[in-house]
Motif scaffolding. Structure first.
Motif, PDB file in Angstrom:
ATOM      1  N   HIS A 168       0.983  -1.242  -0.062  1.00 37.99           N
ATOM      2  CA  HIS A 168      -0.038  -0.086   0.039  1.00 37.99           C
ATOM      3  C   HIS A 168       0.967   1.441  -0.140  1.00 37.99           C
ATOM      4  N   ALA A 169       1.920   1.035  -0.886  1.00 38.63           N
ATOM      5  CA  ALA A 169       3.004   2.219  -0.789  1.00 38.63           C
ATOM      6  C   ALA A 169       2.210   3.633  -1.365  1.00 38.63           C
ATOM      7  N   GLY A 170       2.642   4.620  -0.633  1.00 39.50           N
ATOM      8  CA  GLY A 170       1.799   5.782  -0.886  1.00 39.50           C
ATOM      9  C   GLY A 170       0.418   6.225  -0.206  1.00 39.50           C
ATOM     10  N   GLU A 171      -0.088   4.954   0.420  1.00 43.29           N
ATOM     11  CA  GLU A 171      -1.211   5.290   1.143  1.00 43.29           C
ATOM     12  C   GLU A 171      -0.882   5.363   2.733  1.00 43.29           C
ATOM     13  N   VAL A 172      -1.643   5.815   3.307  1.00 37.76           N
ATOM     14  CA  VAL A 172      -1.757   5.732   4.817  1.00 37.76           C
ATOM     15  C   VAL A 172      -2.213   4.649   5.660  1.00 37.76           C
ATOM     16  N   LEU A 173      -1.533   4.089   6.284  1.00 32.07           N
ATOM     17  CA  LEU A 173      -2.182   2.897   7.111  1.00 32.07           C
ATOM     18  C   LEU A 173      -1.935   3.362   8.576  1.00 32.07           C
ATOM     19  N   THR A 174      -3.372   3.328   8.977  1.00 32.49           N
ATOM     20  CA  THR A 174      -3.373   3.690  10.407  1.00 32.49           C
ATOM     21  C   THR A 174      -2.898   2.423  11.305  1.00 32.49           C
ATOM     22  N   ALA A 176      -4.274   0.957  13.739  1.00 30.45           N
ATOM     23  CA  ALA A 176      -5.385  -0.173  14.019  1.00 30.45           C
ATOM     24  C   ALA A 176      -5.323  -0.861  12.897  1.00 30.45           C
ATOM     25  N   MET A 177      -5.014  -0.372  11.607  1.00 29.00           N
ATOM     26  CA  MET A 177      -5.179  -1.269  10.415  1.00 29.00           C
ATOM     27  C   MET A 177      -3.777  -2.126  10.343  1.00 29.00           C
ATOM     28  N   LEU A 178      -2.650  -1.672  10.949  1.00 27.57           N
ATOM     29  CA  LEU A 178      -1.444  -2.455  10.804  1.00 27.57           C
ATOM     30  C   LEU A 178      -1.563  -3.500  11.860  1.00 27.57           C
ATOM     31  N   ILE A 179      -2.273  -3.432  13.196  1.00 30.57           N
ATOM     32  CA  ILE A 179      -2.343  -4.376  14.001  1.00 30.57           C
ATOM     33  C   ILE A 179      -3.192  -5.349  13.621  1.00 30.57           C
ATOM     34  N   GLU A 180      -4.417  -5.198  13.091  1.00 27.83           N
ATOM     35  CA  GLU A 180      -5.201  -6.010  12.577  1.00 27.83           C
ATOM     36  C   GLU A 180      -4.575  -6.953  11.634  1.00 27.83           C
ATOM     37  N   ARG A 181      -3.851  -6.457  10.577  1.00 30.96           N
ATOM     38  CA  ARG A 181      -3.387  -7.132   9.281  1.00 30.96           C
ATOM     39  C   ARG A 181      -1.803  -7.726   9.663  1.00 30.96           C
ATOM     40  N   VAL A 182      -1.225  -7.245  10.311  1.00 30.20           N
ATOM     41  CA  VAL A 182       0.196  -7.737  10.927  1.00 30.20           C
ATOM     42  C   VAL A 182       0.167  -8.791  11.891  1.00 30.20           C
ATOM     43  N   TRP A 183      -0.468  -8.422  13.100  1.00 32.18           N
ATOM     44  CA  TRP A 183      -0.451  -8.957  14.315  1.00 32.18           C
ATOM     45  C   TRP A 183      -1.719  -9.856  14.591  1.00 32.18           C
ATOM     46  N   GLY A 184      -2.780  -9.754  13.732  1.00 38.72           N
ATOM     47  CA  GLY A 184      -4.235 -10.430  13.793  1.00 38.72           C
ATOM     48  C   GLY A 184      -4.902 -10.038  14.915  1.00 38.72           C
ATOM     49  N   TYR A 185      -4.593  -8.745  15.528  1.00 38.33           N
ATOM     50  CA  TYR A 185      -5.450  -8.453  16.579  1.00 38.33           C
ATOM     51  C   TYR A 185      -6.661  -7.802  16.119  1.00 38.33           C
ATOM     52  N   ILE A 217       2.668   9.902   9.709  1.00 36.72           N
ATOM     53  CA  ILE A 217       1.470  10.732   9.517  1.00 36.72           C
ATOM     54  C   ILE A 217       0.969  10.965  11.033  1.00 36.72           C
ATOM     55  N   ARG A 218       1.351  11.913  11.706  1.00 37.37           N
ATOM     56  CA  ARG A 218       1.150  12.441  12.928  1.00 37.37           C
ATOM     57  C   ARG A 218      -0.055  11.911  13.522  1.00 37.37           C
TER      58      ARG A 218
END
Length: 226
Positions: A168-174, A176-185, A217-218
């Motif tokens: 998703h280069a160029g897109e902003v990943l929150t 929460a999105m990363l936690i769900e997609r990478v860690w599965g939480y 992205i602060r």
């Protein structure tokens, strides 16, 4: 799902109680009382997850995690400790732990975290799944990554995080999105686990002297420059 778990805890009374509760949930538990015995156990057995006390005699939990990762052993590790300061959690995560739980913890919560870590490890890709974002290349199928043609040594979750950012280069990943997609939480943990892993990625991506390709992205999340 029954898992083979290694519980590393020097408080025998606490360990026996927690082990009994985890066995009641269907898991196979092996208990050892210090870090050196834990490393020896992992030399002879394969475990689905290691539940690791931080403060132990002979060899503490941080040293055990660092030793495992230095050997290339990527078994999921949940650090279990009485220390609750944010800096202590960051130390554990930066050493290579996948999660950090303050004890005492209910067996049901620990069980949920174990399964969340396991879900985070079971990500699949096609054999030709190569992702490019600028001079960053990630091959999830072969568990390899490069920047500027130079290989980058990444732990499993670091690679997964980089792959998600690159897709998703160029897109902003929150966060929460990363936690769900990478860690599965499906919930946001109390620890700043995403920020810790982003920091680790930045160090490895810039070791060759290149500019940092990850933009913060602060207050929102992160983006990999395309």
């Amino acid at each position: 799902m029954s898992l083979h778990l290694l519980l590393v805890e020097d408080d025998t009374t606490y360990a026996q109680g927690l082990a009994a509760e985890l066995r009641a949930l269907g898991h196979r538990i092996e208990h050892v009382g210090d870090g050196r015995l834990a490393l020896a156990a992992m030399d002879r057995e394969q475990y689905d997850t290691v539940i690791l006390d931080r403060m132990m005699p002979r060899l503490d939990g941080l040293s055990v995690v660092e030793a495992l990762r230095a050997r290339g052993i990527t078994v999921p590790v949940i650090m279990l400790t009485a220390l609750s300061m944010a800096s202590d959690k960051v130390d554990g995560l930066e050493a290579g732990a996948d999660d950090y739980v303050v004890k005492p913890v209910a067996a049901e919560e620990l069980n949920a975290r174990i399964h969340a870590v396991m879900r985070g490890r079971r990500w699949t890709t096609s054999e030709n799944d190569t992702i490019r974002a600028g001079d960053v290349v990630v091959s999830p199928a072969s568990f390899r990554a490069w920047r500027g043609g130079q290989p980058i040594t990444l732990a499993n979750l670091e690679l997964k995080l980089l792959a998600e950012l690159a897709r998703h280069a160029g897109e902003v990943l929150t966060r929460a999105m990363l936690i769900e997609r990478v860690w599965g939480y499906d919930f946001e943990p109390e620890t700043n686990i995403v920020d810790v892993y982003i920091r680790r990625l930045r160090i490895k991506l810039t070791e060759g002297g290149g500019a940092d390709p990850i933009e913060t992205i602060r207050g929102i999340g992160y983006s990999l420059k395309p």
